[in-house]
Design an enzyme around this catalytic site. Structure first.
Site, short mmCIF file in Angstrom:
data_model
loop_
_atom_site.label_atom_id
_atom_site.label_comp_id
_atom_site.label_asym_id
_atom_site.label_seq_id
_atom_site.Cartn_x
_atom_site.Cartn_y
_atom_site.Cartn_z
N TYR A 130 -8.28 -15.62 78.41
CA TYR A 130 -9.63 -15.60 78.96
C TYR A 130 -9.68 -16.46 80.21
CZ TYR A 130 -10.87 -13.93 74.23
OH TYR A 130 -10.94 -13.23 73.05
N SER B 195 -17.16 -8.97 68.44
CA SER B 195 -18.08 -7.94 68.95
C SER B 195 -18.97 -7.37 67.84
CB SER B 195 -17.29 -6.81 69.64
OG SER B 195 -16.61 -7.27 70.76
N PRO B 196 -19.58 -8.24 67.02
CA PRO B 196 -20.43 -7.74 65.94
C PRO B 196 -21.70 -7.08 66.45
CG PRO B 196 -20.68 -10.11 66.12
CD PRO B 196 -19.57 -9.73 67.06
N GLY C 74 -21.57 -4.92 68.96
CA GLY C 74 -21.13 -3.76 69.75
C GLY C 74 -21.04 -4.07 71.23
N ARG C 75 -20.46 -5.24 71.55
CA ARG C 75 -20.31 -5.71 72.94
C ARG C 75 -21.65 -5.73 73.68
NH1 ARG C 75 -15.14 -6.59 73.88
NH2 ARG C 75 -13.54 -5.42 72.73
N GLY C 76 -22.69 -6.14 72.94
CA GLY C 76 -24.01 -6.28 73.53
C GLY C 76 -24.91 -5.06 73.36
N PHE C 77 -24.35 -3.97 72.85
CA PHE C 77 -25.11 -2.72 72.70
C PHE C 77 -26.32 -2.92 71.80
CE2 PHE C 77 -25.76 1.16 70.09
CZ PHE C 77 -26.20 2.01 71.08
N ALA D 153 -29.06 -5.12 73.72
CA ALA D 153 -29.79 -4.56 74.87
C ALA D 153 -30.09 -3.08 74.77
CB ALA D 153 -29.00 -4.84 76.15
#
Length: 344
Positions: A62, A209-210, A212-215, A218
């Site tokens: 990272y 990513s619980p 969904g990578r921000g899905f 937002a």
């Protein structure tokens, strides 16, 4: 010091205890657009710790390296004793500027020494093999990690994106305390054999990513807000032709959340928490208000009927698009050669 609001759980059978929810730190420094201001991120990390979230998740890739340096600064002095630092090795940038994967013993040792220095610690609490090197028998890689544990440089060993058979082979060399994998309402393929294998062997589960990578935070509008440096732009699930389909899942989750008086992201996180006390999701964020909302998911209680409803709308065909759109070893491609084939 603020009273912790987050319960503690055990990961694995070797004694590792962490907050029931962790903090994914990747987006502070890499992959999700430009690095965020260091002072703001240190303030966020300190706020997380004061709130009882003490499992901090990073990796040497990272940045590369800059996220570990950030965590080293954020956890210096007396803060170090209040947290569990988890970092990873195995992905690196080669001379072409592209990522490659390595599990060679000499590399493992060098990577560990580098992470210790950047984190400013003598020992890493949880050290993951970030991706499995399919050229090196997993027994060889874990064998070197075992030496690092014996030397006091690593407390507990983890694997990330490993298949059930790879997990078994690794665990036979040295106990694995945690397996990190993508697990959420839109990534459920690990439920078939990886989750049962972890539970059979007494291995903790860390869900990255619980949301969904921000899905689930937002919704479909997330596509409009991604900056040019955000690698989610290249993920199949975020492409317009797939998002048109995937937004239906968000709409249904949002509908159920509204009835419960919580947000869609809290509901999605609560679903992960309800999978069991051996599961620790590590949602990432760069904003204190989003962090507070994520912690609020711990108070959302779901009935068996609500769990069933969520799982019925988040079935295998409810999401279109692969998790990754480029070559990256995942648990589906993590088998390694037999130990007998290894020639150091």
């Amino acid at each position: 010091m603020a009273t912790p609001k987050v319960r503690r759980i055990k990961l694995g059978s070797q004694g590792l205890e962490v907050s029931a929810q962790g903090l994914g730190c990747m987006g502070m420094s890499a992959f999700y657009g430009s690095p965020k201001p260091e002072s703001d991120m240190i303030a966020l990390i300190h706020h997380a710790i004061d709130s009882g979230v003490t499992l901090l998740d990073t990796s040497d890739v990272y940045g590369p390296h800059t996220n570990e340096i950030l965590l080293g600064k954020a956890t210096k002095d007396g803060v170090r004793q209040r947290v569990e630092l988890a970092t990873k090795f195995g992905i690196y940038y080669n001379t072409d500027g592209k990522t490659d994967i390595c599990g060679d013993p000499a590399y493992v040792r060098a990577a560990c020494e580098g992470s210790l220095k950047r984190l400013s610690v003598d020992c890493i609490d949880l050290y993951y093999q970030h991706r499995i090197d399919t050229k090196v028998p997993v027994e060889v890689t874990i064998g070197e990690l075992k030496k690092l544990v014996e030397e006091g440089k690593v407390k507990y060993i983890g694997l990330s994106e490993a298949s059930a058979s790879t997990i078994r082979r690794a665990h036979a060399v040295h106990p694995i305390s945690a397996v990190q994998l993508e697990w959420s309402l839109w990534s459920r393929d690990v439920e078939a054999d990886i989750i049962p294998t972890c539970r059979e062997l007494g291995i903790g589960i860390v869900s990255y990513s619980p949301l969904g990578r921000g899905f689930f935070a937002a919704g479909p509008k997330i596509v409009e807000t991604l900056s040019n440096g955000d690698f989610r732009k290249d993920l199949p699930r975020f492409r317009p032709e797939n998002m048109e389909h995937n937004q239906r899942l968000y709409a249904r989750v949002n509908e159920i959340a509204a009835k419960k008086g919580c947000t869609a992201s809290q509901l999605a996180l609560a679903w992960v928490h309800h999978q069991g006390n051996d599961v620790c999701p590590i949602p990432g964020t760069t904003k204190i208000e989003n962090f507070n909302q994520n912690v609020g998911a711990l108070s959302v209680k779901l009935t068996p009927e609500e769990m069933s409803e969520l799982e019925s709308i988040a079935s295998a065909d409810s999401v279109k698009g692969a998790r990754y759109g480029f070559v990256r070893v995942t648990h589906n491609e993590s088998e390694t050669p037999p130990l007998s084939s290894w020639k150091p």
